[in-house]
Design an enzyme around this catalytic site. Structure first.
Site, short mmCIF file in Angstrom:
data_model
loop_
_atom_site.label_atom_id
_atom_site.label_comp_id
_atom_site.label_asym_id
_atom_site.label_seq_id
_atom_site.Cartn_x
_atom_site.Cartn_y
_atom_site.Cartn_z
N ALA A 3 13.26 -13.63 11.36
CA ALA A 3 13.93 -14.97 11.67
C ALA A 3 14.06 -15.02 13.35
O ALA A 3 14.07 -16.04 13.93
CB ALA A 3 15.36 -15.10 11.16
N GLY A 30 17.61 -5.22 6.27
CA GLY A 30 18.31 -5.48 5.03
C GLY A 30 17.50 -6.17 3.90
O GLY A 30 17.99 -6.38 2.82
N LYS A 65 16.20 -14.96 4.32
CA LYS A 65 15.66 -15.37 3.00
C LYS A 65 16.15 -14.33 2.14
O LYS A 65 16.23 -13.48 1.95
CB LYS A 65 14.13 -15.72 3.21
CG LYS A 65 13.54 -14.47 3.71
CD LYS A 65 13.08 -13.27 2.66
CE LYS A 65 12.34 -11.97 3.33
NZ LYS A 65 12.37 -10.86 2.42
N GLY A 110 15.78 -10.64 8.78
CA GLY A 110 16.28 -11.14 10.03
C GLY A 110 15.54 -10.86 11.28
O GLY A 110 15.68 -11.75 12.11
N GLY A 111 14.57 -9.98 11.34
CA GLY A 111 13.94 -9.71 12.49
C GLY A 111 12.84 -11.08 12.63
O GLY A 111 12.53 -11.13 13.49
N MET A 131 16.34 -9.31 4.27
CA MET A 131 16.47 -10.77 4.41
C MET A 131 15.60 -11.33 5.24
O MET A 131 15.84 -12.47 5.57
CB MET A 131 17.90 -10.90 4.40
CG MET A 131 18.72 -10.63 3.16
SD MET A 131 20.42 -11.46 3.31
CE MET A 131 20.05 -13.25 3.23
N ASP A 134 6.65 -12.13 7.17
CA ASP A 134 7.77 -12.99 6.78
C ASP A 134 7.84 -14.17 7.78
O ASP A 134 8.87 -14.88 7.61
CB ASP A 134 9.01 -12.24 6.38
CG ASP A 134 8.88 -11.45 5.18
OD1 ASP A 134 8.01 -11.61 4.46
OD2 ASP A 134 9.70 -10.51 5.17
O1 C5P Z 1 4.80 -7.90 8.55
P1 C5P Z 1 5.99 -6.84 8.37
O2 C5P Z 1 5.98 -6.31 9.78
O3 C5P Z 1 7.20 -7.57 8.02
O4 C5P Z 1 5.69 -5.60 7.48
C1 C5P Z 1 6.38 -4.64 7.46
C2 C5P Z 1 5.58 -3.42 6.67
O5 C5P Z 1 5.80 -3.99 5.13
C3 C5P Z 1 4.08 -3.47 6.70
O6 C5P Z 1 3.82 -2.52 7.79
C4 C5P Z 1 3.78 -3.00 5.31
O7 C5P Z 1 3.90 -1.32 5.45
C5 C5P Z 1 4.51 -3.42 4.51
N1 C5P Z 1 4.17 -4.83 3.72
C6 C5P Z 1 3.11 -4.61 2.91
N2 C5P Z 1 2.48 -5.73 2.37
C7 C5P Z 1 3.02 -6.97 2.77
C8 C5P Z 1 4.21 -6.87 3.44
C9 C5P Z 1 4.75 -6.03 4.19
O8 C5P Z 1 2.74 -3.46 2.35
N3 C5P Z 1 2.65 -8.01 2.07
#
Ligand code: C5P
Length: 312
Positions: A113, A106, A17, A110-111, A108, A145
């Site tokens: 997805a 990156g 994305k 990927g993880g 986008m 995501d």
């Molecule tokens: O949910 P995900 O594991 O992709 O998020 C990775 C990190 O990005 C979270 O641990 C947080 O530190 C940060 N994040 C955030 N606010 C969001 C999404 C992600 O602070 N809305």
């Protein structure tokens, strides 16, 4: 309890994305920031093939170097498979083979997805027949995501970015991606933004306000108008990402000088996404960036979310 059924193989695919708009609000007590974002799924895919197994494992191949990826229980695809098994009472495991095309770390998704495609593939392989709503709820537990990687298309994300509502979008947008040779840590980019905001607290008003997606973005998506969307592209994570990787700023300028309508850091970076008016301009920009020794890819959006490609 669901007993293992007869399928031998399931193959699902989920897209990467671009956040065409990303406004970051306040840091919440759960460690996440409140977001207002507009996602567009683009034609760069992760392919997950799932085979029956007694336990859980994952291996990687694909167009990018995957040697740095972890394959133990901390891998998001394994977490996704385990979570689905737990929620449905499935007692077997799975062997996952993931073909990666979305840049690693990156910006986008990927993880995410991988996790979304794993949910869809395992659900088919195991015959657990989870509803779409159940899959979305599991996706949200795996990462902010992941729900969007399931839904695809064009959507507005609020909350952590995981509360989705579809956005009306017409036509097809053409992008050229400049892929970095390094990855960036999403939490570090968010932390850099927090530090900057703390330091300049008096000058900055928006962090305390509820973030919203600008109406210009919604109009541009609805009209399918690339020039209008180029004017409205916005990412609050761009400044901290450029602070952490200053070389990206020069590439953004280069892409715009070479004919892009606009360029933006994708999510938390370091992938850069350049919006161009049509397919011919995309090819021209890709050639020009490649001549400057950058890795450039052409993609279009929106595309569908995670779906089953094949099973037997
Ligand atoms: O949910 P995900 O594991 O992709 O998020 C990775 C990190 O990005 C979270 O641990 C947080 O530190 C940060 N994040 C955030 N606010 C969001 C999404 C992600 O602070 N809305």
């Amino acid at each position: 309890m669901t007993e293992p059924v007869g399928l031998h193989f399931a193959h699902a695919r989920a897209p990467g994305k671009i956040n065409v708009f990303l406004k970051v609000g306040q840091l919440q007590s759960d460690g996440y920031h409140e977001l207002a974002t507009a996602f567009q799924a683009v034609s760069l895919y992760e392919d997950v093939r799932a085979y029956p197994a007694a336990d859980f494992s994952v291996s990687f191949s694909g167009s990018i170097d995957t040697t740095a990826l972890v394959t133990d229980g901390s891998n998001l695809a394994i977490k996704a498979a385990r979570l689905l098994a737990k929620k449905t009472g499935y007692r077997g495991g799975v062997r996952l083979e993931i073909e990666k095309n979305v840049p690693i770390a990156g910006g986008m998704g990927g993880g995410s997805a991988d996790a979304a495609a794993t949910l869809v593939a395992c659900d088919a392989l195991w015959g657990t027949a989870a509803s779409r709503d159940e899959l979305v709820s599991l996706a949200a537990q795996l990462g902010a995501d992941v729900p969007f990687a399931l839904s695809g298309g064009t959507a507005i994300g609020t909350g952590r970015g995981d509360q989705l509502s579809p956005a009306l979008a017409k036509g097809r947008f053409h992008w050229v991606l400049a892929i970095a040779e390094f990855g960036m840590s999403t939490p570090e980019v968010y932390s850099a933004l927090d530090r900057h905001r703390e330091k300049h607290a008096q000058d900055i008003y928006p962090a305390t306000l509820q973030p919203v997606v600008d109406t210009e973005v919604l109009q541009a998506l609805r009209a399918g108008d690339a020039r209008q969307l180029a004017e409205a592209l916005h990412n609050d994570l761009q400044a901290p990402a450029l602070g952490l990787a200053p070389g990206l700023g020069r590439i953004l300028e280069l892409g715009e000088q070479m004919g892009a309508l606009a360029g933006i850091v994708s999510g938390s970076g370091p992938t850069l996404a350049f919006l161009v008016p049509d397919a011919d301009s995309a090819l021209e920009l890709q050639v020009a960036l490649s001549a400057s020794r950058l890795t450039a890819l052409r993609v279009t959006g929106p595309v569908h979310g995670a779906r089953l490609v094949q099973e037997w």
